[in-house]
Design a protein around this motif. Structure first.
Motif, PDB file in Angstrom:
ATOM      1  N   ALA A  14       0.817  -1.108   0.019  1.00 19.03           N
ATOM      2  CA  ALA A  14       0.112   0.162  -0.035  1.00 19.03           C
ATOM      3  C   ALA A  14       0.743   1.115  -0.086  1.00 19.03           C
ATOM      4  O   ALA A  14       0.433   2.241  -0.547  1.00 19.03           O
ATOM      5  CB  ALA A  14      -0.979  -0.112   1.072  1.00 19.03           C
ATOM      6  N   GLN A  15       1.900   1.270   0.533  1.00  9.97           N
ATOM      7  CA  GLN A  15       2.751   2.512   0.833  1.00  9.97           C
ATOM      8  C   GLN A  15       3.865   2.787  -0.493  1.00  9.97           C
ATOM      9  O   GLN A  15       3.955   3.796  -0.732  1.00  9.97           O
ATOM     10  CB  GLN A  15       3.683   2.267   2.055  1.00  9.97           C
ATOM     11  N   ASP A  16       4.094   1.741  -1.217  1.00 12.46           N
ATOM     12  CA  ASP A  16       4.945   1.859  -2.512  1.00 12.46           C
ATOM     13  C   ASP A  16       4.112   1.573  -3.612  1.00 12.46           C
ATOM     14  O   ASP A  16       4.389   2.344  -4.781  1.00 12.46           O
ATOM     15  CB  ASP A  16       6.179   0.923  -2.131  1.00 12.46           C
ATOM     16  N   TYR A  17       3.604   0.478  -3.571  1.00 16.91           N
ATOM     17  CA  TYR A  17       3.060  -0.068  -5.043  1.00 16.91           C
ATOM     18  C   TYR A  17       1.761   0.848  -5.256  1.00 16.91           C
ATOM     19  O   TYR A  17       1.862   1.213  -6.551  1.00 16.91           O
ATOM     20  CB  TYR A  17       2.516  -1.583  -4.725  1.00 16.91           C
ATOM     21  N   TYR A  18       0.927   0.893  -4.792  1.00 13.81           N
ATOM     22  CA  TYR A  18      -0.286   1.577  -5.099  1.00 13.81           C
ATOM     23  C   TYR A  18      -0.127   3.182  -5.569  1.00 13.81           C
ATOM     24  O   TYR A  18      -0.378   3.354  -6.417  1.00 13.81           O
ATOM     25  CB  TYR A  18      -1.232   1.746  -3.705  1.00 13.81           C
ATOM     26  N   PRO A  19       0.986   3.976  -4.934  1.00 14.26           N
ATOM     27  CA  PRO A  19       1.150   5.151  -5.418  1.00 14.26           C
ATOM     28  C   PRO A  19       1.825   5.146  -6.949  1.00 14.26           C
ATOM     29  O   PRO A  19       1.576   5.760  -7.640  1.00 14.26           O
ATOM     30  CB  PRO A  19       2.101   5.661  -4.494  1.00 14.26           C
ATOM     31  N   ARG A  20       2.596   4.086  -7.245  1.00  8.32           N
ATOM     32  CA  ARG A  20       3.108   3.972  -8.413  1.00  8.32           C
ATOM     33  C   ARG A  20       2.147   3.592  -9.583  1.00  8.32           C
ATOM     34  O   ARG A  20       2.195   4.060 -10.816  1.00  8.32           O
ATOM     35  CB  ARG A  20       4.409   2.718  -8.272  1.00  8.32           C
ATOM     36  N   LEU A  21       1.390   3.022  -8.913  1.00  9.84           N
ATOM     37  CA  LEU A  21       0.074   2.476  -9.946  1.00  9.84           C
ATOM     38  C   LEU A  21      -0.540   3.808 -10.244  1.00  9.84           C
ATOM     39  O   LEU A  21      -1.062   4.149 -11.431  1.00  9.84           O
ATOM     40  CB  LEU A  21      -0.809   1.481  -9.578  1.00  9.84           C
ATOM     41  N   SER A  22      -0.889   4.384  -9.162  1.00 19.85           N
ATOM     42  CA  SER A  22      -1.760   5.641  -9.368  1.00 19.85           C
ATOM     43  C   SER A  22      -1.315   6.721 -10.258  1.00 19.85           C
ATOM     44  O   SER A  22      -2.056   7.432 -11.243  1.00 19.85           O
ATOM     45  CB  SER A  22      -2.186   6.154  -7.970  1.00 19.85           C
ATOM     46  N   ALA A  23       0.181   6.732 -10.147  1.00 21.71           N
ATOM     47  CA  ALA A  23       0.809   7.526 -10.952  1.00 21.71           C
ATOM     48  C   ALA A  23       0.791   7.283 -12.642  1.00 21.71           C
ATOM     49  O   ALA A  23       0.892   8.411 -13.440  1.00 21.71           O
ATOM     50  CB  ALA A  23       2.122   7.680 -10.520  1.00 21.71           C
ATOM     51  N   VAL A  24       0.393   6.124 -13.050  1.00 19.30           N
ATOM     52  CA  VAL A  24       0.293   5.768 -14.482  1.00 19.30           C
ATOM     53  C   VAL A  24      -0.762   5.169 -14.532  1.00 19.30           C
ATOM     54  O   VAL A  24      -1.038   4.478 -15.775  1.00 19.30           O
ATOM     55  CB  VAL A  24       1.509   4.795 -14.698  1.00 19.30           C
TER      56      VAL A  24
END
Length: 185
Positions: A14-24
């Motif tokens: 949730a802390q690393d993966y989700y923000p990376r997905l949201s950005a793209v």
């Protein structure tokens, strides 16, 4: 036991993966690439832990709790066998949340809840307490399929053949450990 390490992995995602997905979230190719990479890391990291816990479960449960908890070993073993499918489902469920938002995410979670209720009821009636663990494997497999199908239809997400082999191998090794232990008991 199972919930503790799962919570750790989910929090990290949730802390690393989700923000990376949201950005793209509007780029299906990048979503696919990130999801497959995350899934590979997750399976490679979690599989030794899951298999180790699977091997040690009959010894750890009585030590941590008491001998009266030995019947729960079968439940834990089946839960652990289903973990690779659960991790795969989680990794791609994050893509649903990032790319398609709350409504599609809610519907997939609702489907999961219904599947948990139905498979739990059926498996417990059929197999007793051990059926609870078996229902987890079945539910995780079905949820993984539903989420993968949904993402394939919505954004064209496909798992790499490498990831499919990793998930299948981890699951088959888990079943093999369970079968070998059952034959030696």
């Amino acid at each position: 036991i199972s919930v503790t390490y799962l919570g750790f992995l989910t929090a990290a995602m949730a802390q690393d993966y989700y923000p990376r997905l949201s950005a793209v979230r509007f780029d299906a190719h990048k979503l696919n690439t990130i999801a497959n990479h995350q899934l590979e890391v997750l399976i490679l990291f979690s599989t030794p832990i899951v298999l180790g816990m699977l091997v040690l479960a009959p010894y750890i449960i009585p030590l941590i709790y008491s001998k009266s908890f030995e019947p729960t070993v079968a439940v834990l073993e089946w839960q652990l066998i289903g973990e690779p499918l659960k991790f795969a489902g989680w990794a791609i469920t994050f893509v649903i949340l990032a790319a398609k938002g709350g409504k599609v995410f809610f519907l997939t979670q609702l489907a999961q809840g219904i599947l948990v209720l139905v498979t739990s009821w059926l498996c417990v009636n059929w197999m007793g307490l051990a059926g609870m663990g078996t229902s987890v494997v079945i539910t995780n497999g079905l949820v993984f399929g539903v989420v993968l199908f949904t993402l394939n239809r919505l954004i064209g997400l496909n798992l790499t053949s490498h990831n499919v082999v990793l998930i299948a191998t981890a699951t088959v090794i888990g079943v093999a450990i369970k079968v070998v232990r059952s034959e030696t008991d």
